[in-house]
Motif scaffolding. Structure first.
Motif, PDB file in Angstrom:
ATOM      1  N   ILE A  67      -5.907  -7.522  -5.502  1.00 36.76           N
ATOM      2  CA  ILE A  67      -4.910  -8.497  -5.027  1.00 36.76           C
ATOM      3  C   ILE A  67      -5.528  -9.271  -3.867  1.00 36.76           C
ATOM      4  CG2 ILE A  67      -2.611  -8.787  -4.014  1.00 36.76           C
ATOM      5  CD1 ILE A  67      -2.019  -5.920  -5.148  1.00 36.76           C
ATOM      6  N   PHE A 108     -10.345  -3.058   7.467  1.00 36.48           N
ATOM      7  CA  PHE A 108      -9.090  -2.350   7.212  1.00 36.48           C
ATOM      8  C   PHE A 108      -8.321  -2.189   8.520  1.00 36.48           C
ATOM      9  CE2 PHE A 108     -11.815  -0.492   3.827  1.00 36.48           C
ATOM     10  CZ  PHE A 108     -11.075  -0.922   2.746  1.00 36.48           C
ATOM     11  N   GLU A 146      -7.414  -2.774 -10.246  1.00 32.96           N
ATOM     12  CA  GLU A 146      -6.467  -3.754  -9.700  1.00 32.96           C
ATOM     13  C   GLU A 146      -6.958  -4.356  -8.387  1.00 32.96           C
ATOM     14  OE1 GLU A 146      -2.547  -2.222  -9.299  1.00 32.96           O
ATOM     15  OE2 GLU A 146      -1.785  -4.065  -8.388  1.00 32.96           O
ATOM     16  N   ASN A 156     -17.028   6.394  -2.187  1.00 31.76           N
ATOM     17  CA  ASN A 156     -15.997   6.555  -1.151  1.00 31.76           C
ATOM     18  C   ASN A 156     -14.698   5.863  -1.536  1.00 31.76           C
ATOM     19  OD1 ASN A 156     -18.530   6.143   1.306  1.00 31.76           O
ATOM     20  ND2 ASN A 156     -17.488   8.032   0.827  1.00 31.76           N
ATOM     21  N   TYR A 157     -13.624   6.389  -0.968  1.00 33.44           N
ATOM     22  CA  TYR A 157     -12.309   5.753  -1.087  1.00 33.44           C
ATOM     23  C   TYR A 157     -11.574   5.983   0.234  1.00 33.44           C
ATOM     24  CZ  TYR A 157      -7.522   4.888  -2.663  1.00 33.44           C
ATOM     25  OH  TYR A 157      -6.243   4.401  -2.791  1.00 33.44           O
ATOM     26  N   ILE A 158     -10.905   4.947   0.729  1.00 34.64           N
ATOM     27  CA  ILE A 158     -10.139   5.062   1.972  1.00 34.64           C
ATOM     28  C   ILE A 158      -8.670   5.244   1.620  1.00 34.64           C
ATOM     29  CG2 ILE A 158      -9.647   4.007   4.217  1.00 34.64           C
ATOM     30  CD1 ILE A 158     -12.637   4.327   3.685  1.00 34.64           C
ATOM     31  N   GLU A 206      -6.568   0.384   9.222  1.00 32.82           N
ATOM     32  CA  GLU A 206      -6.713   1.785   9.639  1.00 32.82           C
ATOM     33  C   GLU A 206      -8.154   2.134  10.006  1.00 32.82           C
ATOM     34  OE1 GLU A 206      -4.492   4.231   9.934  1.00 32.82           O
ATOM     35  OE2 GLU A 206      -2.757   3.067   9.315  1.00 32.82           O
ATOM     36  N   LYS A 207      -9.087   1.341   9.537  1.00 33.11           N
ATOM     37  CA  LYS A 207     -10.504   1.651   9.743  1.00 33.11           C
ATOM     38  C   LYS A 207     -11.219   0.379  10.166  1.00 33.11           C
ATOM     39  CE  LYS A 207     -11.168   5.924   7.872  1.00 33.11           C
ATOM     40  NZ  LYS A 207     -12.052   6.975   8.358  1.00 33.11           N
ATOM     41  N   LYS A 252      -6.168 -11.591   2.899  1.00 34.20           N
ATOM     42  CA  LYS A 252      -5.647 -10.220   2.847  1.00 34.20           C
ATOM     43  C   LYS A 252      -5.929  -9.705   1.445  1.00 34.20           C
ATOM     44  CE  LYS A 252      -1.370  -7.756   3.921  1.00 34.20           C
ATOM     45  NZ  LYS A 252       0.041  -7.950   4.319  1.00 34.20           N
ATOM     46  N   LYS A 263      -8.273  -1.865  -5.205  1.00 34.06           N
ATOM     47  CA  LYS A 263      -7.854  -0.469  -5.312  1.00 34.06           C
ATOM     48  C   LYS A 263      -8.980   0.470  -5.724  1.00 34.06           C
ATOM     49  CE  LYS A 263      -2.978  -1.137  -5.595  1.00 34.06           C
ATOM     50  NZ  LYS A 263      -1.706  -0.808  -6.246  1.00 34.06           N
ATOM     51  N   HIS A 264     -10.139  -0.077  -6.026  1.00 32.11           N
ATOM     52  CA  HIS A 264     -11.281   0.795  -6.281  1.00 32.11           C
ATOM     53  C   HIS A 264     -11.768   1.422  -4.975  1.00 32.11           C
ATOM     54  CE1 HIS A 264     -14.642   2.334  -8.551  1.00 32.11           C
ATOM     55  NE2 HIS A 264     -15.458   1.930  -7.609  1.00 32.11           N
ATOM     56  N   PHE A 265     -11.511   0.732  -3.875  1.00 37.07           N
ATOM     57  CA  PHE A 265     -12.000   1.205  -2.580  1.00 37.07           C
ATOM     58  C   PHE A 265     -10.871   1.726  -1.698  1.00 37.07           C
ATOM     59  CE2 PHE A 265     -15.072  -1.935  -4.045  1.00 37.07           C
ATOM     60  CZ  PHE A 265     -16.225  -1.182  -3.994  1.00 37.07           C
ATOM     61  N   SER A 266      -9.711   1.115  -1.800  1.00 38.65           N
ATOM     62  CA  SER A 266      -8.592   1.547  -0.977  1.00 38.65           C
ATOM     63  C   SER A 266      -7.330   0.803  -1.379  1.00 38.65           C
ATOM     64  CB  SER A 266      -8.881   1.268   0.512  1.00 38.65           C
ATOM     65  OG  SER A 266      -7.831   1.765   1.304  1.00 38.65           O
ATOM     66  N   SER A 267      -6.192   1.444  -1.127  1.00 43.73           N
ATOM     67  CA  SER A 267      -4.921   0.740  -1.302  1.00 43.73           C
ATOM     68  C   SER A 267      -4.520   0.023  -0.029  1.00 43.73           C
ATOM     69  CB  SER A 267      -3.821   1.730  -1.691  1.00 43.73           C
ATOM     70  OG  SER A 267      -4.130   2.309  -2.914  1.00 43.73           O
ATOM     71  N   VAL A 268      -5.292   0.245   1.006  1.00 41.99           N
ATOM     72  CA  VAL A 268      -4.991  -0.382   2.299  1.00 41.99           C
ATOM     73  C   VAL A 268      -5.513  -1.822   2.278  1.00 41.99           C
ATOM     74  CG1 VAL A 268      -5.355  -0.230   4.791  1.00 41.99           C
ATOM     75  CG2 VAL A 268      -5.263   1.846   3.419  1.00 41.99           C
ATOM     76  N   PRO A 269      -4.700  -2.772   2.702  1.00 40.70           N
ATOM     77  CA  PRO A 269      -5.201  -4.150   2.736  1.00 40.70           C
ATOM     78  C   PRO A 269      -6.334  -4.309   3.742  1.00 40.70           C
ATOM     79  CG  PRO A 269      -2.809  -4.084   2.989  1.00 40.70           C
ATOM     80  CD  PRO A 269      -3.295  -2.687   3.121  1.00 40.70           C
ATOM     81  N   PRO A 296       0.844  -1.189   0.000  1.00 44.53           N
ATOM     82  CA  PRO A 296       0.000   0.000   0.000  1.00 44.53           C
ATOM     83  C   PRO A 296       0.880   1.239   0.000  1.00 44.53           C
ATOM     84  CG  PRO A 296       0.003  -1.032   2.153  1.00 44.53           C
ATOM     85  CD  PRO A 296       0.746  -1.937   1.242  1.00 44.53           C
ATOM     86  N   PRO A 297       0.350   2.360  -0.501  1.00 41.94           N
ATOM     87  CA  PRO A 297       1.153   3.576  -0.495  1.00 41.94           C
ATOM     88  C   PRO A 297       1.520   3.943   0.932  1.00 41.94           C
ATOM     89  CG  PRO A 297      -0.916   3.884  -1.681  1.00 41.94           C
ATOM     90  CD  PRO A 297      -0.990   2.564  -1.008  1.00 41.94           C
ATOM     91  N   LEU A 303     -14.942  -0.209   9.492  1.00 40.17           N
ATOM     92  CA  LEU A 303     -15.464  -0.466   8.156  1.00 40.17           C
ATOM     93  C   LEU A 303     -15.385  -1.962   7.870  1.00 40.17           C
ATOM     94  CD1 LEU A 303     -14.085   2.436   5.946  1.00 40.17           C
ATOM     95  CD2 LEU A 303     -16.297   2.222   7.053  1.00 40.17           C
ATOM     96  N   ILE A 327      -6.616  -6.470  -1.318  1.00 34.03           N
ATOM     97  CA  ILE A 327      -6.545  -5.056  -1.705  1.00 34.03           C
ATOM     98  C   ILE A 327      -7.406  -4.896  -2.947  1.00 34.03           C
ATOM     99  CG2 ILE A 327      -5.090  -3.154  -2.487  1.00 34.03           C
ATOM    100  CD1 ILE A 327      -2.740  -4.470  -1.051  1.00 34.03           C
TER     101      ILE A 327
END
Lengths: 338, 239
Positions: free
Chosen positions: B225, B72, B223, A281-283, B74-75, B28, B32-38, A32-33, B78, B30
């Motif tokens: 994963i 997530f 994308e 939305n995007y996280i 971080e979240k 796990k 990327k339409h919703f987040s780059s966070v796994p 992830p970034p 969610l 990812i």
């Protein structure tokens, strides 16, 4: 082939191969970034560049905006300072559907209504127009005066039942005209909009086109998808005046657009606030939540409705009228329907 | 996903077997339409498989379904509901058998179908996504039996997809794309490895444990994963 005498040797080799393969996953998987200030800014800008649908409609050069704000971002800046830069960048879009939410602050573009007269004072309406004879059914508040109906729809967020709607229109069916007040209705669910519009249709009606992005290019869209609504059993067919202001946004803006094409409908008030798109939305990697416009909505004659719906009759509430408890929009609508 | 075929082999007798495999999968993902966070979480499920050995061929079919919740890092609040359906069919040729070590080496092809559905229920509007992947893979399988009557078997199987067809939603929505895309290694990376150990309990029953690692990545404009680790209980019946 060399002969392997010890089965345990083979097992060991298998296990080694197995764990070697599975341990590769970190290098195979996209990381992830990062969450530094620069990385967060880049992630936000890039995601919007690929997914935001309204660059061309709003004639925005997103790369120029990148150049303007990127130079102000450094990894030494605080998270709060970065948030301000990101919010300023997003504000350039002038889009009420664009929101950035962090644990400490939320940005939402609000100037689509803040820069204009409110043109709505519910306490005045409640005291001087609805009175004690008004009724409530779901999100609808309504009354009948001198054979003319007044229906206030405060929001399309809360679901309502068919019974709620039928109760309202069973009583309004006897009126010679209807004032449909959607001022300061900030939107909600498309289904709630559709069911109310259907009460005014006498035939299957084209209400909008939706353009969905087909790729990351600013003008990469699928062909417009036409949306039709079917009439209900007993439509309301008498003249209708829809009251609007700048806070009529998103689903409310859609409602005004749909009603605008019906022959018995007049739009009166101020331009609606726009928001003609479907937000998504995007996280971000740092946990902030982005909301963005992901589609373009076109009216039945294929005009983008993001800038709002122009009324047939412009009318504002003056401060003096407001102080005196008068709503000139309702007064004018009564006159037109009499 | 794939590589979920036979891993326990009975010591002899009937050449038709039926497998029941309850599993717990750590996913796990990812998207990327919703987040780059796994997004990570557990998906419990069940796999059923059948196999038959004929001459030097090992034929297998399997089906697996599981559903669970991811979140997530971080979240945490969610939630993502994810379901995973896979079906595989494979044909493997026995390359080598060494009676003195009780080992078998197979290689062959596998056709598998994966359908992953995700619902980001706390997000608004286009909050669902999916990927459907149909692949042809190369499979290598090595098994060794140990013990005086060879009641214990170890098995390792690896696969790599060489040609795949996939389908996802349209870039900007949750609506399925009208067309399928075709991709080979690079565009669709999909592989896995599975290790299992089984012990013959009775003439007709084997029990064991399995561990599988699976990975796929769609290098599309949308994308996605997914990396999965699963632990399973192996129950094998000889028919």
């Amino acid at each position: 082939m060399r002969r392997i005498r010890k089965p345990y040797t083979v097992i060991s080799i298998c296990l080694l191969l197995f764990f070697a393969a599975t341990s590769c996953k970190k290098t195979l998987q996209t990381s992830p970034p990062g969450t530094s200030a620069v990385e967060t800014f880049e992630e936000l800008w890039t995601f919007m560049d690929r997914h935001y649908a309204l660059f061309d409609v709003k004639q925005i050069e997103w790369k120029m905006i990148y150049d303007k704000y990127r130079s102000t971002v450094t990894n030494a800046m605080t998270e709060a300072a970065l948030f301000e830069v990101c919010a300023d960048m997003l504000e350039e879009l002038k889009d009420g559907h664009v929101t950035l939410i962090s644990p400490f602050k939320t940005f939402t573009y609000e100037n689509f209504y803040r820069l204009f007269p409110t043109n709505f004072n519910y306490p005045n309406i409640s005291a001087n127009y609805l009175g004690s004879s008004s009724k409530v059914s779901g999100p609808f508040i309504y009354t009948i005066k001198q054979g003319i109906g007044y229906l206030y729809c405060k929001s399309f967020r809360d679901d309502y039942t068919n019974e709620d709607l039928e109760k309202v229109f069973n009583e309004l069916q006897s009126t010679t005209g209807l004032i449909l007040d959607i001022r300061s209705n900030t939107g909600g669910k498309a289904g709630n909009v559709n069911r109310l519009v259907q009460k005014f249709l006498d035939k299957k009606t084209l209400v909008k086109y939706e353009l969905v992005k087909s790729g990351p290019g600013h003008n990469q869209f699928l062909l417009p998808n036409a949306y039709y609504l079917e009439p209900t059993a007993i439509p309301y067919s008498n003249p209708v005046i829809v009251l609007t202001n700048r806070t009529c946004f998103s689903a409310c803006n859609d409602f005004a657009s749909y009603m605008n094409y019906l022959p018995q409908v007049t739009i009166l008030g101020d331009q609606t606030g726009g928001g003609g798109s479907i937000p998504n939305n995007y996280i971000l990697a740092n946990g902030w939540t982005l909301q963005y416009s992901s589609t373009i909505t076109l009216s039945a004659d294929k005009i983008p409705i993001d800038a709002g719906i122009t009324p047939d009759i412009y009318l504002n509430i003056s401060p003096i009228d407001e102080t005196n408890g008068i709503d000139p929009l309702i007064e004018k609508a009564f006159l037109l329907l009499k | 996903m794939a590589a979920n075929n036979l891993f326990c082999q009975p010591p002899g007798g009937s050449n038709t077997q039926f497998h029941v495999r309850p599993y717990l999968l750590f996913d796990k993902t990812i998207d990327k339409h919703f987040s780059s966070v796994p997004a990570t979480g557990f998906i419990p499920g069940l796999q059923l498989a059948a196999s038959q050995e004929r001459n030097n061929l090992l034929l297998e079919v399997s089906m697996r379904y599981g559903k669970g919740t991811l979140s997530f890092s971080e979240k945490k609040q969610l939630r993502i509901s994810k379901s995973l359906l896979t079906a595989t069919a494979s044909i493997l040729y026995k390359l080598n058998r060494r009676e003195e070590t009780g080992s078998d080496l197979h290689a062959g092809l596998m056709i598998d179908f994966v359908r992953a559905d995700k619902e980001y229920s706390d997000l608004i509007n286009f909050n669902t996504s999916f990927e459907t992947i149909a692949s042809t893979s190369l499979v290598g399988d090595y098994m060794i039996k140990i013990g005086s009557n060879r009641p214990v078997s170890f098995r390792n199987r690896a696969f790599i997809a060489i040609l795949s067809m996939y389908r996802q939603p349209v870039f900007g929505s949750s609506v399925a794309s009208d067309s399928w895309s075709v991709g080979s290694i690079g565009e669709v990376n999909k592989w896995g490895d599975r290790f299992s150990v089984c012990k013959a309990i009775t003439e007709r029953l084997n029990l064991g444990l399995g561990y599988t690692w699976e990975y796929y990545r769609l290098n599309s404009e949308r994308e996605t994963i997914s990396s999965m680790h699963s632990l399973s209980i192996e129950i094998l019946f000889k028919l």
